[in-house]
Design a protein around this motif. Structure first.
Motif, PDB file in Angstrom:
ATOM      1  N   VAL A   1      13.817  10.034 -10.741  1.00  0.00           N
ATOM      2  CA  VAL A   1      14.364   8.707 -10.449  1.00  0.00           C
ATOM      3  C   VAL A   1      13.222   7.693 -10.243  1.00  0.00           C
ATOM      4  N   ASN A   2      12.021   8.004 -10.843  1.00  0.00           N
ATOM      5  CA  ASN A   2      10.868   7.090 -10.763  1.00  0.00           C
ATOM      6  C   ASN A   2      10.334   7.003  -9.336  1.00  0.00           C
ATOM      7  N   PHE A   3      10.351   8.178  -8.656  1.00  0.00           N
ATOM      8  CA  PHE A   3       9.784   8.257  -7.320  1.00  0.00           C
ATOM      9  C   PHE A   3       8.539   9.138  -7.381  1.00  0.00           C
ATOM     10  N   LYS A   4       7.864   9.287  -6.264  1.00  0.00           N
ATOM     11  CA  LYS A   4       6.642  10.074  -6.231  1.00  0.00           C
ATOM     12  C   LYS A   4       6.883  11.494  -6.710  1.00  0.00           C
ATOM     13  N   SER A   5       8.096  12.003  -6.433  1.00  0.00           N
ATOM     14  CA  SER A   5       8.450  13.343  -6.898  1.00  0.00           C
ATOM     15  C   SER A   5       9.889  13.325  -7.377  1.00  0.00           C
ATOM     16  N   GLU A   6      10.241  14.375  -8.154  1.00  0.00           N
ATOM     17  CA  GLU A   6      11.611  14.457  -8.648  1.00  0.00           C
ATOM     18  C   GLU A   6      12.557  14.829  -7.485  1.00  0.00           C
ATOM     19  N   GLY A   7      13.822  14.401  -7.640  1.00  0.00           N
ATOM     20  CA  GLY A   7      14.840  14.772  -6.658  1.00  0.00           C
ATOM     21  C   GLY A   7      15.513  16.085  -7.039  1.00  0.00           C
ATOM     22  N   GLN A   8      15.887  16.828  -6.057  1.00  0.00           N
ATOM     23  CA  GLN A   8      16.492  18.136  -6.276  1.00  0.00           C
ATOM     24  C   GLN A   8      17.994  18.078  -5.909  1.00  0.00           C
ATOM     25  N   ILE A   9      18.838  18.474  -6.852  1.00  0.00           N
ATOM     26  CA  ILE A   9      20.294  18.446  -6.652  1.00  0.00           C
ATOM     27  C   ILE A   9      20.852  19.836  -6.933  1.00  0.00           C
ATOM     28  N   ALA A  10      21.749  20.278  -6.091  1.00  0.00           N
ATOM     29  CA  ALA A  10      22.367  21.600  -6.305  1.00  0.00           C
ATOM     30  C   ALA A  10      23.043  21.651  -7.661  1.00  0.00           C
ATOM     31  N   ALA A  11      22.823  22.740  -8.372  1.00  0.00           N
ATOM     32  CA  ALA A  11      23.366  22.883  -9.733  1.00  0.00           C
ATOM     33  C   ALA A  11      24.892  22.867  -9.741  1.00  0.00           C
ATOM     34  N   ASN A  12      25.522  23.296  -8.621  1.00  0.00           N
ATOM     35  CA  ASN A  12      26.989  23.337  -8.561  1.00  0.00           C
ATOM     36  C   ASN A  12      27.630  21.968  -8.726  1.00  0.00           C
ATOM     37  N   GLU A  13      26.838  20.903  -8.433  1.00  0.00           N
ATOM     38  CA  GLU A  13      27.396  19.558  -8.583  1.00  0.00           C
ATOM     39  C   GLU A  13      27.562  19.185 -10.052  1.00  0.00           C
TER      40      GLU A  13
END
Length: 577
Positions: free
Chosen positions: A56-68
């Motif tokens: 999302v153009n931040f210092k690091s990538e965001g982590q989202i649960a795969a179930n979503e």
């Protein structure tokens, strides 16, 4: 190409420029400018079994649960490079980490959409997923809403479970983002649609008009039909010329019907509909088709406690009353003779065209056996028969097929007191009896055994006239007197008042059963079968017949009065002195 010191210097410069540019971008004001609680675009950069990484153009990538990102089958619905909307849950500038949610973004967007639908009084589609207390849960594409039971339909729904997994359009009534509460209504849309159609229908509807409608509710007394914005009632009596027990026999829920408008009240907006009126009335000229005395065939369509309904032709039924089914059998229920679906032969007993009633008879197909019995066994006839049944009030003797004669317990013996006929007889015994009455109208045939012999009471007045001295044994003792058997089968009663001059509480104080006594006959009646006896009067007579030992006035002792003895004694005492 050969590498020279000059080219090496240029590469180093470019590298410095790229790092500087990257650092500049990293430190720029718009890089990583993400607000918590906002929705941003992100790119899928890596897929894992448990987590998905989103840039999302931040210092690091965001982590989202795969179930979503999984569908109902558990498969991922996105791929690397896909751009998705995600919700910024939390970010940490110091650590350079960020927490994202795909589902929350969808919910936020859906709530925005729901608020827009509510503001514009629009419509949204949803699927009813389950029943809960007070209503249903509706899936609006990611947000669960509450559908109150009162907002499901215009009328109470007979089968609430039938709506589950069905998709409908709804109107949004209320939204609470903070509590994630949404309330929807289907009834509001149906009311609007109904009102619109009703106005169109009211302008064109007339009595006698043939209309089409859909059965929307079925009750015991009829069917409510949706005519398109206006409901009409098809009463059960207007569904068919023939008798039906329930509207479901002819109509099913949701069925398209063609009906006739029987009556229409514009003010109350009540419509009465008819189905049978679209075909000819089979009861026209019914007396000509089914005159009294006509014998014909019919089919049993229904059984009730009082008889059987028989269909003579489609739409025409008659009633065979239970009393008209058999000449001889006493039926408790028509099912003892016929069943639904049986073909039976009947005779027309009466026709009432106004009330549309036909009286039928089944027993009239055969001759009345009671007429035969009345001729064959006149009163006074002596016959023999087998005991078929014994009750406490008498015995039933088989006379002819289906006809029994009754010997009442009182007609078994002139003299014996029989508490129950089984004291003397059992089922299957052959008995001889005399015909007492043959009541053809009331179908009663009475017999007597004792009438085969002379009534012994007829000679009692001559045998035991008033004043006769009798000897007998006590057979029964009651509070009111003694029963005394003077000969076999003949009993007399000594009333308690005729036992003694003294007052006694109960005869059992003086006498016992089986004791032999003497008494005097004081009353006799063959008609009343009564023989009155008296012990008291007998004793009085015996006292009167004893020789006199005392003269009148004073008691006598040896021919002298008590006064004489006392006088003599006094004189003797005086002489001694």
């Amino acid at each position: 190409m050969a590498t020279t010191p000059e080219t090496m210097e240029n590469h180093a410069f470019d590298a410095d420029m790229s790092f500087e540019s990257a650092l500049e971008n990293y430190l720029s004001s718009d890089f990583g400018d993400l607000e918590e609680g906002s929705i941003v675009k992100g790119e899928i950069v890596r897929l894992g079994d448990d987590y998905v990484l989103v840039d999302v153009n931040f210092k690091s990538e965001g982590q989202i649960a795969a179930n979503e990102f999984r569908d109902a089958n558990g498969d991922l619905i996105i791929g690397v490079g896909d751009r998705v909307d995600v919700f910024v849950v939390r970010k940490n500038e110091m650590e350079g980490t960020i927490t994202l949610s795909y589902e929350k973004a969808k919910r936020m967007q859906l709530f925005d959409q729901l608020e827009e639908v509510q503001e514009k009084n629009g419509v949204i589609k949803g699927r009813i997923v389950r029943r809960i207390k007070g209503g249903y849960t509706v899936d609006l594409g990611g947000v669960e809403a509450f559908l109150p039971g009162s907002h499901v339909d215009l009328r109470p729904v007979p089968d609430m479970d039938a709506l589950v997994n069905q998709e409908y359009e709804f109107r949004v009534l209320k939204i609470n983002r903070r509590r994630s509460n949404v309330i929807v209504s289907r009834r509001v849309l149906l009311e609007e649609e109904r009102d619109s159609k009703r106005q169109d229908l009211l302008r064109t509807l007339e009595e006698g008009q043939v209309v089409k409608g859909k059965a929307k509710n079925i009750t015991e007394y009829g069917v409510f039909v949706d005519l398109g914005g206006l409901d009409g009632l098809l009463h059960i009596t207007d569904m068919s010329w023939k008798r039906i027990r329930h509207p479901k026999e002819l109509v099913s829920l949701g069925q398209e019907l063609e009906l006739k408008v029987l009556s229409f009240d514009r003010d109350s907006q009540k419509v009465s509909l008819g189905m049978k009126q679209l075909v000819a009335d089979p009861w026209q000229d019914i007396t000509a088709k089914f005159p009294e005395g006509l014998r014909g065939q019919g089919k049993v369509t229904n059984l009730v406690d009082y008889g059987a309904f028989v269909e003579l032709e489609p739409g025409v039924e008659g009633l065979v009353h239970i009393s008209e089914m058999s000449w001889t059998r006493k039926l408790r229920h028509p099912s003892q003779m016929v069943r639904v679906g049986d073909e039976v032969e009947v005779v027309i007993l009466g026709v009432d065209p106004d009330k549309k009633r036909i009286s039928l008879g089944m027993k009239q197909v055969k001759p009345n056996p009671w007429e035969v019995v009345a001729e064959k066994y006149p009163e006074g006839t002596i016959l023999e028969g087998v005991i078929k049944n014994i009750t406490e009030f008498g015995m039933f003797i088989g006379i002819e097929d289906g006809i029994d004669g009754l010997i009442h317990v009182s007609d078994i013996s002139w003299t014996k007191k029989i508490r129950h006929p089984n004291e003397m007889y059992k089922v299957g015994d052959v008995v001889q009896a005399k015909v007492l009455t043959v009541d053809q109208e009331n179908e009663k045939f009475t017999l007597g055994v004792k009438q085969l012999a002379e009534d012994p009471w007829s000679r009692v007045p001559a045998t035991y006239p008033v004043g006769t001295l009798v000897t007998g044994s006590v057979t029964n003792i009651t509070d009111f007197g003694l029963f005394v058997e003077v000969e076999e089968g003949i009993e007399g009663l000594v009333h308690v008042s005729e036992i003694s001059q003294k007052k006694i509480k109960s005869p059992s104080e003086i006498y016992k059963e089986g004791q032999e006594i003497q008494a005097k006959v004081i009353h006799v009646s063959a008609e009343e079968r009564r023989l009155g006896l008296s012990i008291k009067q007998l004793k009085d007579e015996e006292e009167r017949r004893k020789p006199k030992e005392f003269r009148s006035g004073s008691p006598e002792v040896g021919g002298q009065t008590l006064g004489d003895i006392l006088k003599l004694k006094l004189e003797e005492d005086a002489a001694d002195n």
